[in-house]
Enzyme design. Sequence first.
Site, PDB file in Angstrom:
ATOM      1  N   ALA A 127      42.577  43.663  44.439  1.00 66.59           N
ATOM      2  CA  ALA A 127      43.138  44.760  43.665  1.00 66.59           C
ATOM      3  C   ALA A 127      42.096  45.856  43.505  1.00 66.59           C
ATOM      4  CB  ALA A 127      43.628  44.251  42.304  1.00 66.59           C
ATOM      5  N   SER A 128      42.410  46.845  42.687  1.00 66.93           N
ATOM      6  CA  SER A 128      41.551  48.021  42.601  1.00 66.93           C
ATOM      7  C   SER A 128      40.203  47.720  41.975  1.00 66.93           C
ATOM      8  CB  SER A 128      42.258  49.120  41.802  1.00 66.93           C
ATOM      9  OG  SER A 128      42.693  48.619  40.554  1.00 66.93           O
TER      10      SER A 128
ATOM     11  N   ALA B  10      38.964  44.235  41.323  1.00 68.40           N
ATOM     12  CA  ALA B  10      38.347  42.958  41.670  1.00 68.40           C
ATOM     13  C   ALA B  10      39.048  42.292  42.848  1.00 68.40           C
ATOM     14  CB  ALA B  10      38.387  42.021  40.453  1.00 68.40           C
TER      15      ALA B  10
ATOM     16  N   ASP C  28      50.574  42.994  30.139  1.00 68.98           N
ATOM     17  CA  ASP C  28      50.942  43.400  31.495  1.00 68.98           C
ATOM     18  C   ASP C  28      51.566  42.234  32.265  1.00 68.98           C
ATOM     19  OD1 ASP C  28      51.192  45.044  33.712  1.00 68.98           O
ATOM     20  OD2 ASP C  28      49.147  44.659  34.430  1.00 68.98           O
TER      21      ASP C  28
END
Length: 358
Positions: free
Chosen positions: A178-179, A181, A331
């Site tokens: 992901a952005s 990690a 989330d």
Amino acid sequence: LLAGLAGAAVGLLFAGGLRRWGVDDEASATAAAVIAAVLVSVGLIVAMQLLSQPRARRQTDPGFRASVRAARRGTEVVGILVRHGLGPYVGRGSGTAAATPAQLRQALEESGVVFVKFGQMLAGRPDLIGDDLARELGKLRHSVTPLGRDEIEAEVRAALPDSAELLDSLVWEPLGSASIAQVYLATRRDGTNVVLKVRRPGVVDEVRRDGEVIRSITRRAERHSSIVASIGIADLADAFVRDLERELDFRSEARDAIDLSASFEGSMIAVPHVYADESNERVLVMDRAAGVPLSDAVLDDWPEPSRRAAAAALLVGNVGAMLAGDRFHADPHPGNVMVDSDGSVALIDFGATGVLQH
């Protein structure tokens, strides 16, 4: 003074050139000359301010270099917005036609991972941006191209210098990317399967740089569009950047995961155990959650009682924690919910959690 004189000279030359090119309208020629003079003057002032700094300071001052990089990056992102038809929203170009949701999504994708993450956050607020735009931004990719092993291995070994045995068992094919990690599978000495969430090298500087760019662009957009201003996009951007900066320190995520585990005690939701003593701001070590992401589950193959059990567990557990004033997962999108065909549910990725104060 020198910058002003130079700007005036360029303005006069520009006005003369316009007349030679057949522009007879005196007002238009004068306006164009004034604009050219102002732009040249401002440019020279900025250049002289930069050059007036001692060369040694320009080369060694981190704050100075960061400001230059941020300015360049801001210009780059504004150029991307203009190419995708969003120039009028940031004071570049003219026109009244509203940009399409697809244009905004494409511009965010081209601008980089921090902007993609901002778009993903906006996709969860159809109450503010409308259903059409929320659906389009929901197409933004949740994964990014993983970094190569050499970059990540250097980061892991620097962050965990005393965990050679754990690192020797690490499977270098990422489970996810992901952005912020990348996630890897490993095995502890006692045979427990764990995952390592490794912060991507360079992401701290990238978030700080692009965070300031997002703040600047959203403030500019509010000045040029009453519709954008009515959404309060600058406040949303500011809160987004603050939360993202907090996510960069995995010690915060470890503490939140431990609090979540306490919140869900006695519920049907599982939270992977976090090995806080083996984690730090760059690497998070936790048990591997059972099941598959809800986004990948073939629910039609599940018996109805299992589907109902999973839905009830997620609703009662997370909303119950929220209403009780305990920490909840903020989330729980399908990629962060792990499910099994027996109806069991586990939550992962604790970068966004919350507690209701009132």
